[in-house]
Design a protein around this motif. Structure first.
Motif, PDB file in Angstrom:
ATOM      1  N   VAL A   9       0.845  -1.204   0.000  1.00 42.51           N
ATOM      2  CA  VAL A   9       0.000   0.000   0.000  1.00 42.51           C
ATOM      3  C   VAL A   9       0.881   1.255   0.000  1.00 42.51           C
ATOM      4  O   VAL A   9       0.604   2.215  -0.721  1.00 42.51           O
ATOM      5  CB  VAL A   9      -0.991  -0.004   1.183  1.00 42.51           C
ATOM      6  CG1 VAL A   9      -1.747   1.326   1.279  1.00 42.51           C
ATOM      7  CG2 VAL A   9      -1.984  -1.150   1.046  1.00 42.51           C
ATOM      8  N   ASP A  10       1.972   1.231   0.765  1.00 36.96           N
ATOM      9  CA  ASP A  10       2.927   2.355   0.726  1.00 36.96           C
ATOM     10  C   ASP A  10       3.440   2.551  -0.704  1.00 36.96           C
ATOM     11  O   ASP A  10       3.528   3.677  -1.200  1.00 36.96           O
ATOM     12  CB  ASP A  10       4.111   2.107   1.678  1.00 36.96           C
ATOM     13  CG  ASP A  10       3.891   2.687   3.071  1.00 36.96           C
ATOM     14  OD1 ASP A  10       2.798   3.241   3.315  1.00 36.96           O
ATOM     15  OD2 ASP A  10       4.808   2.596   3.913  1.00 36.96           O
ATOM     16  N   ALA A  11       3.768   1.443  -1.371  1.00 39.07           N
ATOM     17  CA  ALA A  11       4.281   1.516  -2.756  1.00 39.07           C
ATOM     18  C   ALA A  11       3.220   2.098  -3.682  1.00 39.07           C
ATOM     19  O   ALA A  11       3.527   2.898  -4.574  1.00 39.07           O
ATOM     20  CB  ALA A  11       4.709   0.134  -3.228  1.00 39.07           C
ATOM     21  N   TYR A  12       1.970   1.714  -3.459  1.00 37.18           N
ATOM     22  CA  TYR A  12       0.849   2.221  -4.269  1.00 37.18           C
ATOM     23  C   TYR A  12       0.764   3.754  -4.217  1.00 37.18           C
ATOM     24  O   TYR A  12       0.455   4.398  -5.204  1.00 37.18           O
ATOM     25  CB  TYR A  12      -0.446   1.579  -3.756  1.00 37.18           C
ATOM     26  CG  TYR A  12      -1.716   2.242  -4.218  1.00 37.18           C
ATOM     27  CD1 TYR A  12      -2.221   2.033  -5.504  1.00 37.18           C
ATOM     28  CD2 TYR A  12      -2.441   3.083  -3.360  1.00 37.18           C
ATOM     29  CE1 TYR A  12      -3.397   2.643  -5.925  1.00 37.18           C
ATOM     30  CE2 TYR A  12      -3.602   3.692  -3.768  1.00 37.18           C
ATOM     31  CZ  TYR A  12      -4.088   3.478  -5.050  1.00 37.18           C
ATOM     32  OH  TYR A  12      -5.245   4.086  -5.456  1.00 37.18           O
ATOM     33  N   GLY A  15       3.581   7.417  -6.003  1.00 41.76           N
ATOM     34  CA  GLY A  15       3.423   8.461  -7.032  1.00 41.76           C
ATOM     35  C   GLY A  15       2.963   9.772  -6.442  1.00 41.76           C
ATOM     36  O   GLY A  15       3.260  10.857  -6.974  1.00 41.76           O
ATOM     37  N   MET A  16       2.222   9.685  -5.344  1.00 41.38           N
ATOM     38  CA  MET A  16       1.723  10.884  -4.663  1.00 41.38           C
ATOM     39  C   MET A  16       2.840  11.550  -3.845  1.00 41.38           C
ATOM     40  O   MET A  16       2.892  12.764  -3.696  1.00 41.38           O
ATOM     41  CB  MET A  16       0.578  10.449  -3.732  1.00 41.38           C
ATOM     42  CG  MET A  16      -0.256  11.552  -3.160  1.00 41.38           C
ATOM     43  SD  MET A  16      -1.436  10.896  -1.955  1.00 41.38           S
ATOM     44  CE  MET A  16      -2.671  10.170  -3.004  1.00 41.38           C
ATOM     45  N   ILE A  17       3.742  10.729  -3.337  1.00 39.81           N
ATOM     46  CA  ILE A  17       4.798  11.219  -2.446  1.00 39.81           C
ATOM     47  C   ILE A  17       5.906  11.926  -3.230  1.00 39.81           C
ATOM     48  O   ILE A  17       6.439  12.937  -2.804  1.00 39.81           O
ATOM     49  CB  ILE A  17       5.418  10.035  -1.630  1.00 39.81           C
ATOM     50  CG1 ILE A  17       4.339   9.177  -0.962  1.00 39.81           C
ATOM     51  CG2 ILE A  17       6.436  10.540  -0.613  1.00 39.81           C
ATOM     52  CD1 ILE A  17       3.324   9.901  -0.123  1.00 39.81           C
ATOM     53  N   ASN A  43       6.523   8.457   2.901  1.00 38.30           N
ATOM     54  CA  ASN A  43       5.217   9.115   3.116  1.00 38.30           C
ATOM     55  C   ASN A  43       5.162   9.838   4.465  1.00 38.30           C
ATOM     56  O   ASN A  43       4.482  10.857   4.608  1.00 38.30           O
ATOM     57  CB  ASN A  43       4.058   8.124   2.951  1.00 38.30           C
ATOM     58  CG  ASN A  43       4.184   6.888   3.804  1.00 38.30           C
ATOM     59  OD1 ASN A  43       5.190   6.706   4.497  1.00 38.30           O
ATOM     60  ND2 ASN A  43       3.186   6.035   3.771  1.00 38.30           N
ATOM     61  N   GLN A  44       5.935   9.332   5.435  1.00 39.04           N
ATOM     62  CA  GLN A  44       5.998  10.016   6.737  1.00 39.04           C
ATOM     63  C   GLN A  44       6.829  11.289   6.630  1.00 39.04           C
ATOM     64  O   GLN A  44       6.483  12.316   7.216  1.00 39.04           O
ATOM     65  CB  GLN A  44       6.607   9.075   7.786  1.00 39.04           C
ATOM     66  CG  GLN A  44       5.749   7.835   8.031  1.00 39.04           C
ATOM     67  CD  GLN A  44       6.431   6.809   8.917  1.00 39.04           C
ATOM     68  OE1 GLN A  44       7.661   6.751   8.998  1.00 39.04           O
ATOM     69  NE2 GLN A  44       5.635   5.989   9.581  1.00 39.04           N
TER      70      GLN A  44
END
Ligand code: SAH
Ligand code: DHB
Ligand code: MG
Length: 220
Positions: A9-12, A15-17, A43-44
């Motif tokens: 899910v982090d990998a998903y 693109g946003m990060i 993401n953190q």
């Protein structure tokens, strides 16, 4: 099963990060220098940057630099003309961090100070470095209760204090845990709960770094 899914899910969301080359290179150099892989996830880090931007931070203090990965994210969240001071006890970690910060073009903005935060935080107070707009606590967990006290002294009304690793795979509720960082963390959580000068919350997180969490504290 769970860890695999959290990582996917982090990998998903990657693109946003949009973790860029300077951040990726920083991680690579941390690995090369054999620093422990205990920095914040991408993401953190992005969340820390956004928080700094949301509050228009001009002065940020980080306690626990490691290789400067979270430092780069936080410094990128500074407003124009802002400065970040990051405290690190290990010379080796500070050296890696300085190089990573410079590659990210942030050496004019970031001051990496070597020393035990139990001494460097009081020193910051003595030289009048505060008050900080944002303080990120991420050094040795045993030290958190003391770092919280010094953070308050280096704060003003409206300062945001974020503390990493307050959940420790849920071990935070285990009073007989083998995790040596938990007693300090529990003492910290208790001190925050009892402190009338702040309003606080704690959020559990899952992802590439397992099950952990952040405390978010507003100085009243
Ligand atoms: N913020 C980093 C991770 C920090 S890991 C990131 O997310 O990328 C914790 C760091 O705190 C380590 O580098 C460790 O050397 C440092 N540290 C441990 N005890 C310390 C102390 N007493 N004073 C200052 N730094 C300390
Ligand atoms: C660990 C993780 C962290 O984010 C940190 O700051 C220190 C230690 C760990 O997993 O041991
Ligand atoms: Mg941490």
């Amino acid at each position: 099963m769970t860890q695999k899914l959290w990582t996917k899910v982090d990998a998903y969301f990657s693109g946003m990060i949009r973790e860029d080359r300077a951040l990726k290179a920083a991680l690579k150099d941390c690995k090369k220098a054999k620093l422990p892989p205990i920095g914040v996830a991408a993401n953190q880090g992005k969340m820390l940057m956004l928080m700094a931007q949301m509050i228009g931070a001009r002065k940020i203090l980080e306690v626990g630099t490691l290789g400067g990965y979270s430092t780069i994210w936080l410094a990128r969240g500074l407003s124009e003309g802002g400065k970040l001071i990051t405290l690190e006890s290990q010379n080796k970690h500070a050296d890696v961090a300085r190089k990573n910060v410079a590659r990210a073009g942030l050496d004019g903005v970031v001051d990496v100070r070597v020393g035990d935060a139990k001494e460097t935080m009081p020193e910051l107070l003595r030289i009048g470095a505060g008050p900080f707009d944002l303080i990120f606590l991420d050094a040795d967990k045993e030290g958190y209760p003391l770092y919280f006290e010094w953070s308050l002294k280096l704060s003003r009304k409206g300062t945001v204090i974020i503390a990493d690793n307050v959940v420790r795979q849920g071990e935070v509720i285990n009073t007989r845990t083998k995790d040596p960082s938990v007693p300090g963390m529990r003492k910290f959580n208790k001190a925050v709960s009892r402190e009338n000068r702040v309003s606080a919350t704690a959020i559990q997180t899952v992802g590439t770094k397992g099950h952990d969490g952040f405390a978010m504290i507003l100085v009243l």
